[in-house]
Design an enzyme around this catalytic site. Sequence first.
Site, short mmCIF file in Angstrom:
data_model
loop_
_atom_site.label_atom_id
_atom_site.label_comp_id
_atom_site.label_asym_id
_atom_site.label_seq_id
_atom_site.Cartn_x
_atom_site.Cartn_y
_atom_site.Cartn_z
CD GLU A 243 -4.16 -2.52 9.75
OE1 GLU A 243 -3.80 -1.41 10.22
OE2 GLU A 243 -3.88 -3.59 10.27
CB CYS A 277 -1.85 -1.45 14.01
SG CYS A 277 -3.56 -1.98 13.73
#
Length: 492
Positions: A243, A277
């Site tokens: 991720e 993110c």
Amino acid sequence: MTLWINGDWITGQGASRVKRNPVSGEVLWQGNDADAAQVEQACRAARAAFPRWARLSLAERQVVVERFAGLLESNKAELTAIIARETGKPRWEAATEVTAMINKIAISIKAYHVRTGEQRSEMPDGAASLRHRPHGVLAVFGPYNFPGHLPNGHIVPALLAGNTIIFKPSELTPWSGEAVMRLWQQAGLPPGVLNLVQGGRETGQALSALEDLDGLLFTGSANTGYQLHRQLSGQPEKILALEMGGNNPLIIDEVADIDAAVHLTIQSAFVTAGQRCTCARRLLLKSGAQGDAFLASLVAVSQRLTPGNWDDEPQPFIGGLISEQAAQQVVTAWQQLEAMGGRTLLAPRLLQAGTSLLTPGIIEMTGVGGVPDEEVFGPFLRVWRYDTFDEAIRMANNTRFGLFCGLVSPEREKFDQLLLEARAGIVNWNKPLTGAASTAPFGGIGASGNHRPSAWYAADYCAWPMASLESDSLTLPATLNPGLDFSDEVVR
């Protein structure tokens, strides 16, 4: 003693490390990294603990995980303060992180049953069964922006599935990693099931290079994720879940309520000092008077955002970045874009040397060529204008990343078009980019990673499926295939 290996707290044999509060400079944690031998020791402990942990029933493993959830609840104030002091984020936001850790546990348990439990289908001569089995020993690499919540999204599903783990927190948040590990210890995890190794690049390289590793679960930057992918290439027997980051676009098309749109944009771009993110990095704004009015309001409100200490009262919207170096990297990125021809609308400012308190920055890049397709990890927003919605979608997709995309518009038809054409794992409509449902898959495509490291979909990569055809007795079929003869004469 800051490493936890095989149920014992031990002293690292690697380089010494000191963690300071990124705003005040206060020393929070001191310790030593794990050297390569200690990383191998942690792997041996995890391997030895695996058979017994994997053979426990799900109910028995679940008891330990739920005990951990209770400890999070009873230690919420203390863990909140540790995370806030170490990361620089305000107390209010650190508290939401601990709450998310607690909530994800119930979701992880439900996800295991729904996505990776056991299924059985009856057949005329038996049954078809589906079961799931743990991989074995997994490495978990944690990030610094959510040092409790994001590793938790890997660790809890992996433990429920029956895996054993070697956890390496970010070298920038060792205190949070240790604090969470001590709660796992209190929860009664058997020795070796979960091991903690502290350290930076050398420790991480030693961990990812272990031959006796069955998989690696990573949350962090695209650059590190790419390095791990290269390191594990040619090893299909190892599960690799990545991720990574995003160069996320937020499209502002038609705005009915400018204040609401500005609020959504600030929540998308500047919460956690831009260190998510999911944060909006690219603002795609429709050309025209309405867009001009929106942008003027965005700059005015953003200019009033003043970062503060984690425990300031009243609480600030944003705190410091993880380090002064991280803050300076944002300033450098802004200076480089301005030198390329960008028009600064709001300059990011480091409020005080020696701290990480950075004000938000906004720069317009319309018409500027060669802008790097990179994630600037901080409170910094780049703006481009567009004329048509088709052009906006093309601009949104013009990135190697594919994590998040958002649209502000009253028109459902435009959202439907975006859903069909967007290259992103998560697409929001009139909602902040930094908002995601815990029961939905979280993750992206392209340079944003693979798999979906949320509590719900993490179950998928924490266990492998085993299919079976089963019958409690063996009988000769009533009808045989051509060419087979079991008559008495042939047998005799």
